[in-house]
Design a protein around this motif. Structure first.
Motif, short mmCIF file in Angstrom:
data_model
loop_
_atom_site.label_atom_id
_atom_site.label_comp_id
_atom_site.label_asym_id
_atom_site.label_seq_id
_atom_site.Cartn_x
_atom_site.Cartn_y
_atom_site.Cartn_z
N GLY A 198 21.20 14.02 18.80
CA GLY A 198 20.12 12.90 19.59
C GLY A 198 20.80 12.69 20.85
O GLY A 198 19.67 12.59 21.21
N HIS A 199 22.23 13.39 21.52
CA HIS A 199 22.19 14.16 22.95
C HIS A 199 20.82 14.91 22.90
O HIS A 199 20.48 14.96 23.97
N ASN A 200 20.60 16.31 22.37
CA ASN A 200 19.63 16.71 22.43
C ASN A 200 18.33 16.22 22.59
O ASN A 200 16.94 16.37 23.27
N VAL A 201 17.94 15.22 22.03
CA VAL A 201 16.22 14.92 21.72
C VAL A 201 16.63 13.75 23.00
O VAL A 201 15.92 13.97 23.41
N LYS A 202 17.51 13.39 23.46
CA LYS A 202 17.44 12.25 24.58
C LYS A 202 17.61 13.65 25.47
O LYS A 202 16.38 13.01 26.59
N ARG A 203 18.05 14.41 26.03
CA ARG A 203 18.25 15.03 26.94
C ARG A 203 16.20 15.87 27.09
O ARG A 203 16.20 15.91 28.00
N SER A 221 10.91 17.69 17.07
CA SER A 221 11.01 19.06 17.61
C SER A 221 9.41 19.33 17.38
O SER A 221 8.90 20.15 18.57
N THR A 222 8.45 18.94 16.71
CA THR A 222 7.39 19.90 16.71
C THR A 222 7.18 18.77 18.23
O THR A 222 6.15 18.99 18.88
N MET A 240 22.36 22.98 9.62
CA MET A 240 23.28 21.32 8.94
C MET A 240 24.67 21.93 9.17
O MET A 240 25.57 21.27 9.21
N SER A 241 25.14 22.29 8.14
CA SER A 241 26.08 22.52 7.12
C SER A 241 26.68 23.35 8.11
O SER A 241 28.19 22.93 8.20
N LEU A 242 26.40 24.06 8.73
CA LEU A 242 26.99 25.20 10.11
C LEU A 242 27.85 24.44 11.03
O LEU A 242 28.87 24.40 11.85
N LEU A 275 16.89 20.86 18.23
CA LEU A 275 17.47 19.85 18.48
C LEU A 275 19.26 19.88 17.95
O LEU A 275 20.12 19.27 18.02
N MET A 276 19.66 20.91 16.91
CA MET A 276 20.88 21.02 16.55
C MET A 276 21.59 21.87 16.99
O MET A 276 23.36 21.94 16.22
N ILE A 277 21.91 22.88 18.20
CA ILE A 277 22.91 23.83 19.25
C ILE A 277 23.83 22.71 19.65
O ILE A 277 22.87 22.07 20.55
#
Length: 117
Positions: free
Chosen positions: A7-12, A54-55, A103-105, A64-66
């Motif tokens: 969520g943070h990355n999408v908004k940023r 992401s596209t 996502m698991s990581l 988006l997941m980092i």
């Protein structure tokens, strides 16, 4: 934890690219309310939705997941860039499996972080 990172990355990224929340929601086929819940860490998007976001934002789904808080040293930044470059070179048919692995990581990292607090 992962839903907050995504969520943070999408908004940023969305705000950096000057894309309105309503426009992105419409472009990816969800309601603005649901996108708001994702951006506030109250909903976890599905893997296909992560791909659509992401596209639309023109970034890799990995980005988006980092968790940027984890990436502090120059060495880790280089690793992040290398992983993104590797991901871009992998055929699209493998992207979903890579996203599941990431996502698991991210969940494991989140658990380890909460254990150290």
């Amino acid at each position: 934890m992962l839903e907050k990172v995504i969520g943070h990355n999408v908004k940023r990224i969305r705000t950096k690219k000057k894309v309105f929340q309503e426009d992105l929601a419409l472009d990816i086929g969800i309601s603005p309310t649901y996108l708001n819940r994702i951006e506030n860490g109250k909903a976890t998007p599905s893997i296909p939705l992560i791909e659509r976001i992401s596209t639309e934002l023109d970034v890799s789904s990995n980005e988006l997941m980092i968790n940027g808080d984890i990436i502090k040293s120059d060495k880790n930044v280089e690793l992040k860039l290398t992983l993104a470059e590797i991901y871009e070179g992998i055929p699209e048919k493998y992207h979903e499996e890579i996203i599941k692995f990431n996502m698991s990581l991210a969940n494991i990292i989140s658990i380890k972080e909460s254990e150290t607090k």
